[in-house]
Design a protein around this motif. Structure first.
Motif, mmCIF file in Angstrom:
data_model
loop_
_atom_site.group_PDB
_atom_site.id
_atom_site.type_symbol
_atom_site.label_atom_id
_atom_site.label_comp_id
_atom_site.label_asym_id
_atom_site.label_seq_id
_atom_site.Cartn_x
_atom_site.Cartn_y
_atom_site.Cartn_z
ATOM 1 N N MET A 151 0.838 -1.196 0.000
ATOM 2 C CA MET A 151 0.000 0.000 0.000
ATOM 3 C C MET A 151 0.874 1.247 0.000
ATOM 4 S SD MET A 151 -2.999 1.061 2.667
ATOM 5 C CE MET A 151 -2.399 2.323 3.754
ATOM 6 N N LEU A 152 0.449 2.247 -0.753
ATOM 7 C CA LEU A 152 1.148 3.528 -0.835
ATOM 8 C C LEU A 152 0.221 4.642 -0.371
ATOM 9 C CD1 LEU A 152 2.613 2.947 -4.394
ATOM 10 C CD2 LEU A 152 3.992 3.081 -2.321
ATOM 11 N N ILE A 153 0.798 5.696 0.179
ATOM 12 C CA ILE A 153 0.045 6.905 0.525
ATOM 13 C C ILE A 153 0.694 8.084 -0.179
ATOM 14 C CG2 ILE A 153 -0.654 8.494 2.349
ATOM 15 C CD1 ILE A 153 -0.823 6.224 4.274
ATOM 16 N N ASP A 154 -0.096 8.801 -0.967
ATOM 17 C CA ASP A 154 0.360 10.067 -1.549
ATOM 18 C C ASP A 154 0.057 11.144 -0.519
ATOM 19 O OD1 ASP A 154 0.997 12.296 -2.990
ATOM 20 O OD2 ASP A 154 -0.226 11.791 -4.743
ATOM 21 N N THR A 155 1.119 11.651 0.123
ATOM 22 C CA THR A 155 0.925 12.561 1.261
ATOM 23 C C THR A 155 0.728 14.019 0.854
ATOM 24 O OG1 THR A 155 3.318 12.868 1.555
ATOM 25 C CG2 THR A 155 2.267 11.073 2.795
ATOM 26 N N HIS A 156 0.773 14.310 -0.456
ATOM 27 C CA HIS A 156 0.600 15.706 -0.867
ATOM 28 C C HIS A 156 0.157 15.730 -2.325
ATOM 29 C CE1 HIS A 156 1.871 20.039 -0.053
ATOM 30 N NE2 HIS A 156 1.533 20.061 -1.340
ATOM 31 N N VAL A 157 -1.148 15.939 -2.530
ATOM 32 C CA VAL A 157 -1.692 15.954 -3.891
ATOM 33 C C VAL A 157 -2.788 17.001 -3.984
ATOM 34 C CG1 VAL A 157 -3.309 14.065 -3.340
ATOM 35 C CG2 VAL A 157 -2.726 14.534 -5.727
ATOM 36 N N ILE A 174 6.513 9.964 0.953
ATOM 37 C CA ILE A 174 6.493 10.156 -0.499
ATOM 38 C C ILE A 174 5.226 10.897 -0.901
ATOM 39 C CG2 ILE A 174 8.011 8.223 -1.049
ATOM 40 C CD1 ILE A 174 5.544 6.529 -1.654
ATOM 41 N N GLU A 175 5.340 11.613 -2.013
ATOM 42 C CA GLU A 175 4.228 12.446 -2.488
ATOM 43 C C GLU A 175 4.357 12.634 -3.990
ATOM 44 O OE1 GLU A 175 4.957 16.893 -2.489
ATOM 45 O OE2 GLU A 175 5.865 16.380 -0.558
ATOM 46 N N GLN A 210 -3.684 3.741 -1.741
ATOM 47 C CA GLN A 210 -4.959 3.533 -1.069
ATOM 48 C C GLN A 210 -5.401 4.692 -0.190
ATOM 49 O OE1 GLN A 210 -5.172 -0.322 0.770
ATOM 50 N NE2 GLN A 210 -4.372 -1.358 -1.020
ATOM 51 N N LYS A 211 -4.509 5.647 0.024
ATOM 52 C CA LYS A 211 -4.886 6.859 0.752
ATOM 53 C C LYS A 211 -4.185 8.049 0.107
ATOM 54 C CE LYS A 211 -5.602 4.475 5.159
ATOM 55 N NZ LYS A 211 -7.056 4.314 4.989
ATOM 56 N N MET A 212 -4.890 9.202 0.118
ATOM 57 C CA MET A 212 -4.359 10.423 -0.476
ATOM 58 C C MET A 212 -4.673 11.600 0.426
ATOM 59 S SD MET A 212 -5.672 9.517 -4.321
ATOM 60 C CE MET A 212 -6.540 7.985 -3.976
ATOM 61 N N THR A 271 7.094 4.049 4.333
ATOM 62 C CA THR A 271 6.537 5.391 4.134
ATOM 63 C C THR A 271 5.050 5.426 4.456
ATOM 64 O OG1 THR A 271 6.272 4.963 1.741
ATOM 65 C CG2 THR A 271 8.284 6.092 2.451
ATOM 66 N N THR A 272 4.354 4.322 4.204
ATOM 67 C CA THR A 272 2.935 4.255 4.571
ATOM 68 C C THR A 272 2.775 4.269 6.081
ATOM 69 O OG1 THR A 272 2.306 3.100 2.544
ATOM 70 C CG2 THR A 272 0.855 2.830 4.441
ATOM 71 N N SER A 273 3.562 3.460 6.760
ATOM 72 C CA SER A 273 3.523 3.427 8.222
ATOM 73 C C SER A 273 3.855 4.792 8.808
ATOM 74 C CB SER A 273 4.505 2.369 8.732
ATOM 75 O OG SER A 273 4.600 2.409 10.131
ATOM 76 N N ASN A 274 4.871 5.451 8.244
ATOM 77 C CA ASN A 274 5.258 6.790 8.699
ATOM 78 C C ASN A 274 4.095 7.768 8.556
ATOM 79 O OD1 ASN A 274 7.849 5.797 9.086
ATOM 80 N ND2 ASN A 274 8.700 6.740 7.239
ATOM 81 N N ALA A 275 3.437 7.732 7.387
ATOM 82 C CA ALA A 275 2.339 8.670 7.122
ATOM 83 C C ALA A 275 1.142 8.410 8.030
ATOM 84 C CB ALA A 275 1.920 8.577 5.658
#
Length: 256
Positions: free
Chosen positions: A1-7, A200-201, A31-33, A244-248
């Motif tokens: 799973m990935l999270i785009d932390t800035h979109v 990551i973003e 899966q999360k934005m 990075t997902t866990s961090n976010a």
């Protein structure tokens, strides 16, 4: 799973195909934005998206380029909205000395006010920095920004500056530029900074990663950022995604 932390899914560039863009992100395992609102129009849109989609969250604040337009009423409105359960940060704020729409003094004043607002509502602060590193670091230190911590969005500075920010309880977020052939500093940061301090973003629709550079960016392409960080660190893409997902999730206090 990935999270785009800035979109910026709230940007006009997605007016014609927003649902398709979101669908492609989900298909790419994003899966999360986290959608960033930085003025009246984009904050309203960010809130609408966060309320419509369970996997979208909002960060709300006032962009430094437009600091001259920011009123006390705007800041009060942001403070009120920050109580919403889907609002996970304040920003993007900071300093931008590349564009000259807002005088430096006004940018710095609005920046300080948003750091204090973030402290008041106990949310992390998301930092935009363009050609203003010295002043950004100084103001963060003077305003005790470590109390809430935050994110250095689309970080383009040196390893030394990254370490200064980490010491202030800030995460380092890397985007499309880390994939650019000539992007020496982001690549060094990706290699030298421990994965537990990285996010990551995309900053989509801007800063599309290679080989899409110059085209409209979208959250599905955050996978290319993860792949490049994995290559630079000599670890698997799965490790980068997991870390990075866990961090976010931890940083934004997002539950599964």
């Amino acid at each position: 799973m990935l999270i785009d932390t800035h979109v910026h899914l709230n940007a006009d560039q997605y007016d014609d195909d927003l649902q398709e863009v979101i669908d492609r992100a989900l298909e790419a395992n994003v899966q999360k934005m986290v959608v960033i609102g930085f003025d009246r129009k984009t904050i309203e849109r960010a809130m609408e998206l966060a309320e419509t989609y369970p996997f979208i969250y909002a960060v709300i604040g006032w962009h430094p380029v437009d600091a001259i337009d920011c009123t006390e009423e705007d800041l009060q409105w942001i403070e009120e909205l920050s109580a919403h359960e889907k609002v996970v940060g304040i920003g993007e704020t900071g300093l931008d000395y590349y564009w000259d729409k807002s005088p430096k003094e006004i940018q710095q004043t609005i920046f300080r006010k948003q750091i204090r607002l973030a402290q008041k509502v106990n949310l992390p602060i998301i930092i935009h920095n363009r050609e203003a590193t010295e002043d950004v670091i100084r103001i963060l230190q003077e305003e005790e920004a470590h109390l809430t911590g935050g994110i250095m969005h689309c970080f383009g500075g040196s390893v030394e500056t990254a370490k200064q920010c980490i010491d202030m309880n800030f995460m380092i977020s890397l985007g499309g530029p880390v994939t650019f052939k000539n992007a020496k500093k982001p690549k060094e940061v990706a290699m030298e900074i421990p994965i537990e301090h990285l996010l990551i973003e995309t900053d989509a629709p801007y800063l599309a990663p290679h080989p899409h550079r110059g085209k409209r960016n979208e959250p599905a392409l955050v996978a290319l950022v993860a792949e490049e960080i994995a290559r630079l660190k000599g670890i698997s893409v799965e490790e980068v995604a997991e870390a990075t997902t866990s961090n976010a999730m931890r940083f934004f206090h997002i539950d599964d």
